[in-house]
Design an enzyme around this catalytic site. Structure first.
Site, short mmCIF file in Angstrom:
data_model
loop_
_atom_site.label_atom_id
_atom_site.label_comp_id
_atom_site.label_asym_id
_atom_site.label_seq_id
_atom_site.Cartn_x
_atom_site.Cartn_y
_atom_site.Cartn_z
N GLU B 48 1.17 -1.14 -0.17
CA GLU B 48 0.28 0.37 -0.40
C GLU B 48 0.71 1.57 -0.04
O GLU B 48 2.10 1.29 1.11
CB GLU B 48 -1.03 0.47 1.16
CG GLU B 48 -1.79 -0.89 1.52
CD GLU B 48 -2.92 -0.45 3.26
OE1 GLU B 48 -2.94 0.35 3.11
OE2 GLU B 48 -1.91 -1.21 3.68
N ASP B 59 -6.76 7.04 10.58
CA ASP B 59 -5.34 6.01 10.67
C ASP B 59 -5.18 6.84 12.32
O ASP B 59 -5.85 7.86 12.62
CB ASP B 59 -4.30 7.30 9.94
CG ASP B 59 -4.50 6.07 8.59
OD1 ASP B 59 -4.29 4.80 8.85
OD2 ASP B 59 -3.97 7.19 7.73
#
Lengths: 417, 257
Positions: B48, B59
């Site tokens: 990724e 996140d």
């Protein structure tokens, strides 16, 4: 409200629910709970009764006779949201969501706060209803708004300073979402304004519509006619949408939203999304609207003398009302805000918050050009006296500084430094 | 070969696949390149490439700060795409995906972004703040340019929701092992095993499992239950503390080599 787009939660091109998959079920449940109470007249009555008993509603519509004489134009009325418990319109949304949380059976609330008003209001609501409460607040705002942090903590809330990003309101919102994706089973996120993913813009606008419902009745009773114009400051936009909804259907009533012009909308130091050229369509914090961002889509730092207006986005509902021309947007600079605040204090003995003073600026520009038979309403979203540190600083007041220095010396001595 | 078929082919020879993650421009594109080399040479299957965003809502603190740091050093979206184009050429044995937030794609222009990514050989996209309900154009453009829009299963997903979501995705399903943001430890317990069972019965796409995996034991536990382990925050911490050269041995150890 203009819900042109057939997709739920859209207002023209704006809105939606851009949420991580882990929150899908939480939003499904929130939407169900919201629609249930929205269709339940007893809920609204419970809300109105609570606000009457706990928060001084209906708040007065004050005729500002001296300001009216001073400008020699339209009759100036002030909707006194400053007289709510905790000193601002934020209480309306927070108590409404508190009742909803009770019905959902959750035991903990979290919230973001910029200036601290929404945090204090949420901590107050949590104390009243017996919820655990965590408030996320940008580190920079914690430093700027110490008195509000003090009250939140005294009311029993945990205040978490957010040290990431620009350390202001948008970062506090991100951090509240990060809490929520782990805690949604027990916790409701009391979003403070008419932004964020559906159903928040619509739901918060509904709770705030109590301002417009009252103001409409009051202006008819006092003035006998609809006002020519209604003024409100616009950060996220909840006080503006609150009062505008009382007049939305009256096409002759001009609705004016005033954004933070900061050091000028031609500079890099403002928070004007609908005026100026630095905003563009984007998706962040769970919704689509006009954001202050760069060509890559990174959010820009914003500036305002009023922490409550210092925000990158604007309500999707207001963005749509701006597109259709129903709401006229203007900007007021920090300097103009201080002048309007000073004049209002001296002539009326009323102390608007720095946020609310933005609305006064534009009303004062327009009023002299208007006919004395016309009336205008300024929504005074909050009171300024509790922001004494910020306002005294903005006035650069010498005797205040002397007092603070003296007090600091006392504390230093007593703590043995 | 499409991404799903490629992963299924790899699974014929391996007990479990590995997907790693990095934030482009953190600490620099040069270090990114070395980290990717270490990952590729030690048998990583997918990587990724996260294009930094100023508001990375899903996140945790480690990746959040990596995003900010990269932006503070001046990384631009165009730099990320150029870098990806070079890397895809250099390491053809790895499937590269872009991970980012929707505003980056929206602002670039959805079709330009997806078409451009497909042309340089990016296999798919992971966009945590774009649920399928809001992603109509993203999903149809992904079909048009044959890239995989990765969908998510989470511990809060109902069976009905999983069946709906998996039909709109391709490539693999990103399975969130627990509630919360990236970077926190996940307990490898019965409730995770139950989640994985229900994920498996809801889709025929390969299952990638992430959020907090950091050791050989974590990966071994997933063998037979999932198809790909996802390592995110652990490698960022490793590079922060020990530099890029530590990544290769770490990957080899995770895979039990």
């Amino acid at each position: 409200m203009n819900q042109a787009n057939s997709k739920r939660g859209y207002f023209g091109n704006w809105g939606g629910a851009f949420i991580p998959e882990v929150l899908h079920q939480t939003f499904t449940e929130l939407n169900e709970a919201y629609l249930r109470v929205r269709g339940d007249e007893t809920f609204w009555q419970e809300y109105v009764d609570l606000m009457a008993n706990y928060s001084c509603r209906p708040t007065p519509l004050t005729f500002a006779e001296n300001l009216t004489k001073h400008f020699g134009g339209a009759r100036i009325y002030i909707k006194r949201e400053d007289l709510n418990h905790t000193g601002a319109h934020k209480a309306n949304n927070v108590m409404g969501q508190g009742l909803l949380v009770k019905r959902m059976g959750k035991k903990r609330v979290i919230a973001e706060t910029g200036a601290g008003q929404h945090g204090v209001a949420t901590a107050t609501m949590a104390a009243r209803f017996g919820f655990a409460c965590t408030i996320y607040m940008g580190e920079e705002d914690v430093a700027r708004q110490r008195p509000n942090v003090f009250w939140m903590e005294k009311l029993g809330a945990t205040v978490v300073p957010v040290t990431d990003g620009s350390r202001t309101l948008k970062d506090a919102i991100n951090e509240a979402f990060r809490d929520w994706v782990a805690s949604m089973d027990s916790t409701h996120y009391v979003l403070g304004t008419v932004c964020g993913p559906h159903p928040f813009p619509e739901m918060v606008a509904w709770f705030q519509s109590i301002i417009g419902q009252e103001a409409r009745k009051q202006i008819l009773a006092q003035h006998g006619n609809m006002p020519a114009a209604v003024y409100a400051c616009v950060g996220g936009g909840s006080n503006a949408l609150g009062i505008f909804q009382g007049f939305m259907a009256e096409r002759a009533v001009e609705l004016v939203g005033v954004e933070a012009g900061g050091k000028g909308i031609d500079t890099d130091h403002h928070a004007s999304r609908m005026t100026g050229t630095r905003a563009a369509a984007g998706v962040a914090q769970g919704y689509k609207t006009m954001f202050l961002q760069d060509d890559d889509g990174q959010m820009l730092d914003t500036h305002s003398i009023a922490a409550g207006l210092d925000y990158v986005g604007i309500s999707p509902i207001l963005a749509d009302l701006g597109d259709s021309g129903r709401v006229r947007f203007e900007a007021a600079t920090d300097r103009e805000v201080i002048e309007a605040l000073e004049l209002t204090m001296r002539t009326e003995g009323i102390i608007p918050a720095l946020e609310s003073s933005h609305a006064f600026v534009q009303a004062f520009k327009d009023a002299p050009e208007m006919n004395p038979h016309e009336a205008i309403i300024i929504n005074m979203s909050g009171r300024g006296d509790k922001d004494i540190f910020t306002i005294a600083h903005a006035f650069d007041d010498p005797s205040w500084k002397k007092f603070i220095i003296g007090r600091a010396q006392e504390y230093r001595k007593s703590s043995g430094e | 070969m499409n991404l799903t078929a490629d992963l299924q082919k790899r699974l014929q020879n391996k007990p479990i696949l590995l997907m790693t993650h990095l934030v482009l421009g953190y600490p620099s594109l040069e270090v990114n390149r070395e980290v990717i080399r270490q990952m590729a040479e030690n048998g990583v299957d997918c990587i990724e490439l996260q294009i930094p965003f100023s508001e990375p809502m899903a996140d945790g603190p480690v990746i959040l700060r990596a995003n900010q740091d990269a932006l503070n050093r001046g990384i631009r979206v165009a730099d990320c795409i150029q870098f990806a184009a070079d890397i895809v050429q250099e390491f053809p044995q790895v499937n590269f995906l872009f991970m980012t937030y929707y505003n980056i794609i929206f602002r670039y222009g959805e079709e330009d972004f997806i078409k451009g990514a497909a042309e340089i050989g990016i296999k798919g996209f992971i966009v945590p703040d774009l649920p399928p309900e809001e992603g109509e154009s993203y999903l149809s453009l992904s079909k048009k340019y044959r890239t995989a829009p990765i969908m998510f299963f989470t511990p809060t997903s109902t069976e009905e929701r999983m069946r709906k979501v998996e039909k709109m995705g391709s490539g693999f399903i990103y399975c969130v092992a627990r509630k919360g943001v990236t970077g926190k430890k996940t307990a490898m317990d019965d409730s995770l095993a139950r989640s994985l069972n229900s994920y498996r019965s809801a889709t025929s796409l390969p299952l990638a499992v992430g959020f907090g995996i950091s050791s050989r034991e974590d990966v071994a536990m997933l063998e037979g239950k999932a198809d790909m382990a996802v390592i995110g925050t652990a490698t960022i911490r490793l590079v922060d503390n020990q530099g890029p050269a530590a990544v290769g041995p770490f990957i080899a150890e995770l895979l039990g080599h």
